[in-house]
Design a protein around this motif. Structure first.
Motif, PDB file in Angstrom:
ATOM      1  N   VAL A 132       0.828  -1.204   0.000  1.00 24.18           N
ATOM      2  CA  VAL A 132       0.000   0.000   0.000  1.00 24.18           C
ATOM      3  C   VAL A 132       0.867   1.260   0.000  1.00 24.18           C
ATOM      4  N   CYS A 133       0.490   2.212  -0.869  1.00 24.65           N
ATOM      5  CA  CYS A 133       1.074   3.552  -0.866  1.00 24.65           C
ATOM      6  C   CYS A 133      -0.078   4.547  -0.734  1.00 24.65           C
ATOM      7  N   GLY A 134       0.170   5.636  -0.040  1.00 18.69           N
ATOM      8  CA  GLY A 134      -0.924   6.593   0.107  1.00 18.69           C
ATOM      9  C   GLY A 134      -0.523   7.833   0.872  1.00 18.69           C
ATOM     10  N   VAL A 135      -1.475   8.759   0.950  1.00 21.36           N
ATOM     11  CA  VAL A 135      -1.302   9.994   1.710  1.00 21.36           C
ATOM     12  C   VAL A 135      -2.478  10.142   2.662  1.00 21.36           C
ATOM     13  N   LYS A 136      -2.288  11.034   3.633  1.00 26.42           N
ATOM     14  CA  LYS A 136      -3.362  11.425   4.533  1.00 26.42           C
ATOM     15  C   LYS A 136      -3.560  12.928   4.424  1.00 26.42           C
ATOM     16  N   ALA A 137      -4.822  13.328   4.407  1.00 29.83           N
ATOM     17  CA  ALA A 137      -5.160  14.740   4.534  1.00 29.83           C
ATOM     18  C   ALA A 137      -5.670  14.957   5.953  1.00 29.83           C
ATOM     19  N   HIS A 138      -4.941  15.736   6.741  1.00 30.59           N
ATOM     20  CA  HIS A 138      -5.308  16.029   8.123  1.00 30.59           C
ATOM     21  C   HIS A 138      -6.065  17.351   8.124  1.00 30.59           C
ATOM     22  N   VAL A 139      -7.288  17.335   8.644  1.00 28.86           N
ATOM     23  CA  VAL A 139      -8.200  18.459   8.433  1.00 28.86           C
ATOM     24  C   VAL A 139      -8.798  18.941   9.750  1.00 28.86           C
ATOM     25  N   ILE A 154     -11.132  13.358  -6.264  1.00 31.65           N
ATOM     26  CA  ILE A 154      -9.802  13.519  -5.698  1.00 31.65           C
ATOM     27  C   ILE A 154      -9.100  12.172  -5.558  1.00 31.65           C
ATOM     28  N   ARG A 155      -9.790  11.087  -5.860  1.00 34.77           N
ATOM     29  CA  ARG A 155      -9.158   9.764  -5.810  1.00 34.77           C
ATOM     30  C   ARG A 155      -8.248   9.522  -7.006  1.00 34.77           C
ATOM     31  N   HIS A 156      -8.335  10.370  -8.036  1.00 35.10           N
ATOM     32  CA  HIS A 156      -7.508  10.211  -9.234  1.00 35.10           C
ATOM     33  C   HIS A 156      -6.484  11.344  -9.272  1.00 35.10           C
ATOM     34  N   PHE A 157      -5.210  10.984  -9.183  1.00 31.74           N
ATOM     35  CA  PHE A 157      -4.171  11.999  -9.142  1.00 31.74           C
ATOM     36  C   PHE A 157      -3.489  12.123 -10.501  1.00 31.74           C
ATOM     37  N   TYR A 158      -3.098  13.361 -10.824  1.00 30.16           N
ATOM     38  CA  TYR A 158      -2.502  13.665 -12.117  1.00 30.16           C
ATOM     39  C   TYR A 158      -0.991  13.499 -12.117  1.00 30.16           C
ATOM     40  N   GLY A 159      -0.388  13.370 -10.931  1.00 32.50           N
ATOM     41  CA  GLY A 159       1.057  13.226 -10.844  1.00 32.50           C
ATOM     42  C   GLY A 159       1.429  12.234  -9.759  1.00 32.50           C
ATOM     43  N   THR A 160       2.688  11.839  -9.731  1.00 34.65           N
ATOM     44  CA  THR A 160       3.135  10.838  -8.753  1.00 34.65           C
ATOM     45  C   THR A 160       4.047  11.411  -7.680  1.00 34.65           C
ATOM     46  N   SER A 161       4.552  12.622  -7.862  1.00 35.85           N
ATOM     47  CA  SER A 161       5.447  13.208  -6.862  1.00 35.85           C
ATOM     48  C   SER A 161       4.643  13.769  -5.694  1.00 35.85           C
ATOM     49  N   GLU A 162       5.311  13.928  -4.551  1.00 35.57           N
ATOM     50  CA  GLU A 162       4.635  14.488  -3.373  1.00 35.57           C
ATOM     51  C   GLU A 162       4.155  15.906  -3.655  1.00 35.57           C
ATOM     52  N   VAL A 220       0.927  15.845  -5.763  1.00 41.47           N
ATOM     53  CA  VAL A 220      -0.225  15.410  -4.970  1.00 41.47           C
ATOM     54  C   VAL A 220      -0.697  16.534  -4.056  1.00 41.47           C
ATOM     55  N   ARG A 221       0.242  17.224  -3.419  1.00 43.94           N
ATOM     56  CA  ARG A 221      -0.122  18.343  -2.541  1.00 43.94           C
ATOM     57  C   ARG A 221      -0.845  19.445  -3.325  1.00 43.94           C
ATOM     58  N   ILE A 222      -0.346  19.746  -4.515  1.00 41.11           N
ATOM     59  CA  ILE A 222      -0.975  20.779  -5.338  1.00 41.11           C
ATOM     60  C   ILE A 222      -2.393  20.378  -5.700  1.00 41.11           C
ATOM     61  N   GLN A 223      -2.587  19.121  -6.114  1.00 41.07           N
ATOM     62  CA  GLN A 223      -3.924  18.706  -6.533  1.00 41.07           C
ATOM     63  C   GLN A 223      -4.916  18.732  -5.370  1.00 41.07           C
ATOM     64  N   ILE A 224      -4.490  18.336  -4.186  1.00 40.10           N
ATOM     65  CA  ILE A 224      -5.388  18.378  -3.027  1.00 40.10           C
ATOM     66  C   ILE A 224      -5.762  19.821  -2.712  1.00 40.10           C
ATOM     67  N   ALA A 225      -4.778  20.734  -2.764  1.00 42.23           N
ATOM     68  CA  ALA A 225      -5.074  22.144  -2.502  1.00 42.23           C
ATOM     69  C   ALA A 225      -6.034  22.714  -3.539  1.00 42.23           C
ATOM     70  N   VAL A 226      -5.827  22.371  -4.811  1.00 43.27           N
ATOM     71  CA  VAL A 226      -6.708  22.864  -5.874  1.00 43.27           C
ATOM     72  C   VAL A 226      -8.123  22.295  -5.707  1.00 43.27           C
ATOM     73  N   ALA A 227      -8.227  21.027  -5.342  1.00 47.51           N
ATOM     74  CA  ALA A 227      -9.549  20.430  -5.125  1.00 47.51           C
ATOM     75  C   ALA A 227     -10.300  21.152  -4.007  1.00 47.51           C
ATOM     76  N   LEU A 228      -9.587  21.533  -2.953  1.00 48.19           N
ATOM     77  CA  LEU A 228     -10.232  22.247  -1.842  1.00 48.19           C
ATOM     78  C   LEU A 228     -10.615  23.667  -2.256  1.00 48.19           C
ATOM     79  N   ILE A 229      -9.812  24.307  -3.102  1.00 48.34           N
ATOM     80  CA  ILE A 229     -10.189  25.621  -3.639  1.00 48.34           C
ATOM     81  C   ILE A 229     -11.468  25.486  -4.457  1.00 48.34           C
TER      82      ILE A 229
END
Length: 386
Positions: A142-149, A305-313, A316-325
């Motif tokens: 398993v690989c993954g990230v956590k969003a702490h909110v 947000i389950r589909h990411f456009y890139g593989t680097s950290e 991923v951080r940019i896409q999560i921020a954009v999704a929240l915007i």
């Protein structure tokens, strides 16, 4: 000049572009950039999230299909490789900083009409593929990230978000979160740390969480509870004096334990440092924790947000921020209209009408001829459908 009446343009008008420009300057985001500025990157990424694109190839194809209207929506013409490079190398702090500024502005407006702040704390895991294993590996498979909110329960919006690899414990991330003095914090067992509780208590915050089943409580007072109520007991007491042979418990003050039977029959031990509030209201505060779970579900399903456009950290951080915007913009636009009551239905209408020229408040009414609004990717290529 871009037309102001495309749906996408109406959404982006609510972004504080001066703040983005300031953040770009602070982080040097556009230094030596020749093709795609941070402004254009944000526009393209927002279009991808709002349209439901599953990849950078989809974003490029959709923008090309809308070429006649792309300029009037304020969108750049982008290449997949250029956008990939921008996501990998452009500072993610620019996008997270923009989201924080937008939330701060919106929350100040909410605080004029809402009283005490109720903050819900939790995290959600998002799986990644093995191409991100070099920084996000959680286990062998398993690989993954956590969003702490931190989620404002009354305002209905996240006020703080931090992204970490999935292996980072919730309480480790929580200790880096800002504390709002005097606010109420509601959280679950993932944040079981007496020192952190004591820090919240010292800031004048009300704490509502759960006790583990094996945590003893030295009872000093028993309070009556209503018969035939789901509240089984209401007790005042102290937590264990020592955490280990050589460590004193920093949460030494009196606390309150309320045992509640929920609809499944499970008995929860809810604990709070508020000794005055009625037991039923404390139990109701803990029940509100479900609001942050619904937020996680909404963002993952509606903004894809389950589909990411890139593989680097960084990507991923940019896409999560954009999704929240995007979430915040949809919520703001939804509040300004009355035709659609459900936020999910409104988000779907936004997605299907991004390039149409009609007021956001009239998305259900007849408008211009339909444009390409969906994309399907197969082994044979990318196909666009009206």
């Amino acid at each position: 000049m871009p037309h102001q009446n495309t749906v996408f343009r109406q959404l982006t008008k609510m972004i504080p572009w001066a703040m983005l420009e300031r953040l770009v300057g602070e982080h040097g985001a556009d230094s030596r950039v020749r093709r795609l500025t941070t402004y254009g990157q944000l526009q393209a990424m927002m279009f991808g999230q709002l349209s439901g694109a599953r990849s950078l190839r989809d974003i490029e194809a959709l923008l090309d299909s809308h070429d006649a209207r792309r300029y009037h929506a304020g969108l750049p013409k982008v290449k997949r490789s250029t956008l990939a490079d921008a996501n990998a190398n452009r500072p993610a702090e620019v996008f997270s900083g923009l989201f924080a500024a937008m939330v701060g502005s919106q929350r100040r407006k909410l605080r004029r009409c809402v009283g005490e702040t109720v903050n819900l704390i939790d995290s959600t895991g998002i799986r990644l593929n093995r191409l991100s294993a070099h920084w996000s590996r959680f286990s062998a498979e398993v690989c993954g990230v956590k969003a702490h909110v931190i989620y404002d329960a009354d305002g209905g919006l996240p006020v703080y978000v931090a992204t970490t690899p999935a292996r980072v414990n919730d309480i480790t991330a929580a200790k880096q979160m800002p504390i709002e003095a005097g606010a109420t914090y509601v959280f679950d067992l993932g944040y079981y740390d007496y020192a952190w509780w004591a820090k919240l208590d010292g800031a004048g915050c009300r704490i509502v969480t759960r006790l583990k089943s094996n945590t003893p409580l030295r009872v000093t007072e028993r309070r009556p509870v209503a018969k035939e109520s789901n509240i089984l007991s209401d007790r005042i007491g102290r937590l264990p004096v020592r955490l280990a042979a050589s460590r004193n418990n920093p949460m030494a003050k009196l606390v309150r334990e309320i045992r509640v039977r929920i609809s499944t029959g499970t008995v929860l031990r809810i604990v709070s440092n508020d000794l005055e509030m009625p037991a039923g209201e404390i139990a109701a505060l803990y029940k509100r924790r479900w609001g942050i779970e619904l937020f996680f579900k909404w963002v993952k399903q509606t903004l894809k947000i389950r589909h990411f456009y890139g593989t680097s950290e960084n990507a991923v951080r940019i896409q999560i921020a954009v999704a929240l915007i995007c979430f915040l913009l949809i919520k703001l636009a939804h509040a300004q209209q009355t035709a659609v009551s459900q936020l999910t239905s409104f988000a779907r209408l936004i997605s299907g009408n991004l390039m149409h020229r009609k007021p956001i408040g009239r998305l259900r009414r007849s408008g211009p001829e339909p444009d390409v609004v969906a994309v399907q990717t197969t082994d044979q290529g990318t196909f666009l459908w009206a």
